[in-house]
Design a protein around this motif. Structure first.
Motif, PDB file in Angstrom:
ATOM      1  N   LYS A 199       0.838  -1.209   0.000  1.00 39.23           N
ATOM      2  CA  LYS A 199       0.000   0.000   0.000  1.00 39.23           C
ATOM      3  C   LYS A 199       0.866   1.249   0.000  1.00 39.23           C
ATOM      4  O   LYS A 199       0.567   2.216  -0.703  1.00 39.23           O
ATOM      5  CB  LYS A 199      -0.908   0.012   1.240  1.00 39.23           C
ATOM      6  N   LEU A 200       1.930   1.232   0.810  1.00 41.03           N
ATOM      7  CA  LEU A 200       2.823   2.385   0.891  1.00 41.03           C
ATOM      8  C   LEU A 200       3.416   2.696  -0.478  1.00 41.03           C
ATOM      9  O   LEU A 200       3.392   3.841  -0.927  1.00 41.03           O
ATOM     10  CB  LEU A 200       3.949   2.120   1.898  1.00 41.03           C
ATOM     11  N   TYR A 201       3.966   1.682  -1.163  1.00 38.77           N
ATOM     12  CA  TYR A 201       4.615   1.942  -2.457  1.00 38.77           C
ATOM     13  C   TYR A 201       3.614   2.376  -3.521  1.00 38.77           C
ATOM     14  O   TYR A 201       3.933   3.212  -4.370  1.00 38.77           O
ATOM     15  CB  TYR A 201       5.479   0.750  -2.884  1.00 38.77           C
ATOM     16  N   ARG A 202       2.394   1.860  -3.472  1.00 39.12           N
ATOM     17  CA  ARG A 202       1.354   2.348  -4.403  1.00 39.12           C
ATOM     18  C   ARG A 202       1.044   3.809  -4.121  1.00 39.12           C
ATOM     19  O   ARG A 202       0.894   4.617  -5.037  1.00 39.12           O
ATOM     20  CB  ARG A 202       0.092   1.497  -4.268  1.00 39.12           C
ATOM     21  N   ASP A 203       0.937   4.152  -2.841  1.00 40.40           N
ATOM     22  CA  ASP A 203       0.660   5.528  -2.438  1.00 40.40           C
ATOM     23  C   ASP A 203       1.801   6.453  -2.864  1.00 40.40           C
ATOM     24  O   ASP A 203       1.569   7.549  -3.380  1.00 40.40           O
ATOM     25  CB  ASP A 203       0.448   5.567  -0.921  1.00 40.40           C
ATOM     26  N   LEU A 204       3.042   6.010  -2.649  1.00 42.00           N
ATOM     27  CA  LEU A 204       4.195   6.814  -3.075  1.00 42.00           C
ATOM     28  C   LEU A 204       4.158   7.055  -4.580  1.00 42.00           C
ATOM     29  O   LEU A 204       4.384   8.185  -5.042  1.00 42.00           O
ATOM     30  CB  LEU A 204       5.508   6.117  -2.691  1.00 42.00           C
ATOM     31  N   ASP A 205       3.869   5.997  -5.346  1.00 41.61           N
ATOM     32  CA  ASP A 205       3.773   6.138  -6.805  1.00 41.61           C
ATOM     33  C   ASP A 205       2.699   7.150  -7.186  1.00 41.61           C
ATOM     34  O   ASP A 205       2.916   8.015  -8.038  1.00 41.61           O
ATOM     35  CB  ASP A 205       3.467   4.792  -7.472  1.00 41.61           C
ATOM     36  N   ASP A 206       1.538   7.049  -6.557  1.00 41.48           N
ATOM     37  CA  ASP A 206       0.416   7.956  -6.866  1.00 41.48           C
ATOM     38  C   ASP A 206       0.766   9.410  -6.579  1.00 41.48           C
ATOM     39  O   ASP A 206       0.273  10.317  -7.238  1.00 41.48           O
ATOM     40  CB  ASP A 206      -0.832   7.581  -6.057  1.00 41.48           C
ATOM     41  N   ARG A 207       1.611   9.640  -5.579  1.00 41.96           N
ATOM     42  CA  ARG A 207       1.958  10.998  -5.157  1.00 41.96           C
ATOM     43  C   ARG A 207       3.280  11.487  -5.758  1.00 41.96           C
ATOM     44  O   ARG A 207       3.749  12.569  -5.388  1.00 41.96           O
ATOM     45  CB  ARG A 207       2.079  11.045  -3.628  1.00 41.96           C
ATOM     46  N   ASP A 208       3.917  10.667  -6.617  1.00 39.06           N
ATOM     47  CA  ASP A 208       5.249  10.999  -7.140  1.00 39.06           C
ATOM     48  C   ASP A 208       6.240  11.240  -6.002  1.00 39.06           C
ATOM     49  O   ASP A 208       6.985  12.221  -5.996  1.00 39.06           O
ATOM     50  CB  ASP A 208       5.205  12.210  -8.079  1.00 39.06           C
ATOM     51  N   GLU A 209       6.207  10.329  -5.031  1.00 35.50           N
ATOM     52  CA  GLU A 209       7.113  10.415  -3.892  1.00 35.50           C
ATOM     53  C   GLU A 209       7.995   9.171  -3.839  1.00 35.50           C
ATOM     54  O   GLU A 209       7.727   8.178  -4.506  1.00 35.50           O
ATOM     55  CB  GLU A 209       6.320  10.484  -2.575  1.00 35.50           C
ATOM     56  N   GLU A 210       9.037   9.283  -3.010  1.00 39.22           N
ATOM     57  CA  GLU A 210       9.903   8.146  -2.735  1.00 39.22           C
ATOM     58  C   GLU A 210      10.236   8.156  -1.244  1.00 39.22           C
ATOM     59  O   GLU A 210      10.100   9.193  -0.589  1.00 39.22           O
ATOM     60  CB  GLU A 210      11.180   8.223  -3.576  1.00 39.22           C
ATOM     61  N   PRO A 211      10.700   7.020  -0.711  1.00 32.25           N
ATOM     62  CA  PRO A 211      11.118   7.020   0.692  1.00 32.25           C
ATOM     63  C   PRO A 211      12.447   7.757   0.837  1.00 32.25           C
ATOM     64  O   PRO A 211      13.455   7.320   0.290  1.00 32.25           O
ATOM     65  CB  PRO A 211      11.250   5.533   1.045  1.00 32.25           C
ATOM     66  N   VAL A 212      12.426   8.905   1.517  1.00 32.03           N
ATOM     67  CA  VAL A 212      13.642   9.685   1.721  1.00 32.03           C
ATOM     68  C   VAL A 212      14.338   9.212   2.998  1.00 32.03           C
ATOM     69  O   VAL A 212      15.555   9.129   3.055  1.00 32.03           O
ATOM     70  CB  VAL A 212      13.318  11.197   1.796  1.00 32.03           C
ATOM     71  N   ILE A 213      13.528   8.889   4.014  1.00 35.54           N
ATOM     72  CA  ILE A 213      14.039   8.350   5.273  1.00 35.54           C
ATOM     73  C   ILE A 213      13.331   7.035   5.549  1.00 35.54           C
ATOM     74  O   ILE A 213      12.107   6.949   5.420  1.00 35.54           O
ATOM     75  CB  ILE A 213      13.781   9.305   6.454  1.00 35.54           C
ATOM     76  N   ILE A 214      14.092   6.028   5.925  1.00 36.31           N
ATOM     77  CA  ILE A 214      13.533   4.793   6.461  1.00 36.31           C
ATOM     78  C   ILE A 214      14.053   4.730   7.889  1.00 36.31           C
ATOM     79  O   ILE A 214      15.271   4.751   8.115  1.00 36.31           O
ATOM     80  CB  ILE A 214      13.963   3.561   5.646  1.00 36.31           C
ATOM     81  N   TYR A 215      13.128   4.730   8.846  1.00 35.95           N
ATOM     82  CA  TYR A 215      13.581   4.793  10.237  1.00 35.95           C
ATOM     83  C   TYR A 215      13.096   3.596  11.035  1.00 35.95           C
ATOM     84  O   TYR A 215      12.097   2.972  10.703  1.00 35.95           O
ATOM     85  CB  TYR A 215      13.117   6.102  10.905  1.00 35.95           C
ATOM     86  N   HIS A 216      13.852   3.288  12.072  1.00 38.83           N
ATOM     87  CA  HIS A 216      13.384   2.355  13.087  1.00 38.83           C
ATOM     88  C   HIS A 216      14.139   2.626  14.381  1.00 38.83           C
ATOM     89  O   HIS A 216      15.071   3.413  14.404  1.00 38.83           O
ATOM     90  CB  HIS A 216      13.484   0.891  12.634  1.00 38.83           C
ATOM     91  N   SER A 217      13.671   2.007  15.441  1.00 39.05           N
ATOM     92  CA  SER A 217      14.308   2.225  16.732  1.00 39.05           C
ATOM     93  C   SER A 217      15.031   0.969  17.188  1.00 39.05           C
ATOM     94  O   SER A 217      14.695  -0.142  16.772  1.00 39.05           O
ATOM     95  CB  SER A 217      13.267   2.652  17.776  1.00 39.05           C
ATOM     96  N   HIS A 218      16.040   1.191  17.996  1.00 38.74           N
ATOM     97  CA  HIS A 218      16.688   0.110  18.732  1.00 38.74           C
ATOM     98  C   HIS A 218      16.333   0.338  20.194  1.00 38.74           C
ATOM     99  O   HIS A 218      16.502   1.449  20.700  1.00 38.74           O
ATOM    100  CB  HIS A 218      18.210   0.143  18.543  1.00 38.74           C
ATOM    101  N   THR A 219      15.840  -0.695  20.849  1.00 37.99           N
ATOM    102  CA  THR A 219      15.340  -0.517  22.212  1.00 37.99           C
ATOM    103  C   THR A 219      16.351  -0.903  23.284  1.00 37.99           C
ATOM    104  O   THR A 219      16.172  -0.556  24.438  1.00 37.99           O
ATOM    105  CB  THR A 219      14.054  -1.329  22.410  1.00 37.99           C
TER     106      THR A 219
END
Length: 142
Positions: A64-84
């Protein structure tokens, strides 16, 4: 040295998500216009692994995310996660799964933290298994 420039609002949203999901790892994306390298739209994701030591995007959510990005002409600029429980440095697994060569990989460590902090917020470029830390510049707006 490469630099990630991010607004204070996005910085705060990423940290808040990391704290909210603790003790599990939080994960998500900040999208931006294709080719501009400017993070603009905060997209928190669910950690399908629901784990304090591992994160995994749900495959349906990712589609869903990649379809949404395509529809908006966007790309993932940041991919984040946490270390606990460890410092904000990519694990071997993080490096192996890094498949967006143009993205900034942000890690927030919530280890040994309380509501007020302290916490680590660090950004990396990961290309073909090589990790390069970059400066993080927080600005009010672009």
């Amino acid at each position: 040295m490469p630099t990630l420039t991010i607004t204070q609002a996005l910085f705060d949203q990423i940290v808040a998500h990391a704290r909210a999901d603790h003790p599990d790892e939080a994960c998500g994306v900040v999208a931006g216009p294709v080719g501009e390298g400017r993070p603009e739209r905060f997209v928190p994701m669910l950690n399908a692994a629901r784990s304090p030591t591992f994160y995994e995007f749900d495959s349906q959510d990712l589609l869903k995310l990649y379809r949404d990005l395509d529809d908006r002409d966007e790309e993932p600029v940041i991919i984040y996660h946490s270390h606990t429980a460890t410092e904000a440095y990519p694990s071997r697994t993080d490096i192996a799964y890094a498949n967006e060569p143009g993205a900034h990989y942000v890690l927030v460590s919530t280890a040994d933290t309380d509501e007020a902090g302290p916490f680590q917020f660090r950004s990396y470029q990961i290309l073909e298994g090589v990790v390069t830390e970059e400066d993080v510049k927080v600005v009010e707006s672009y």
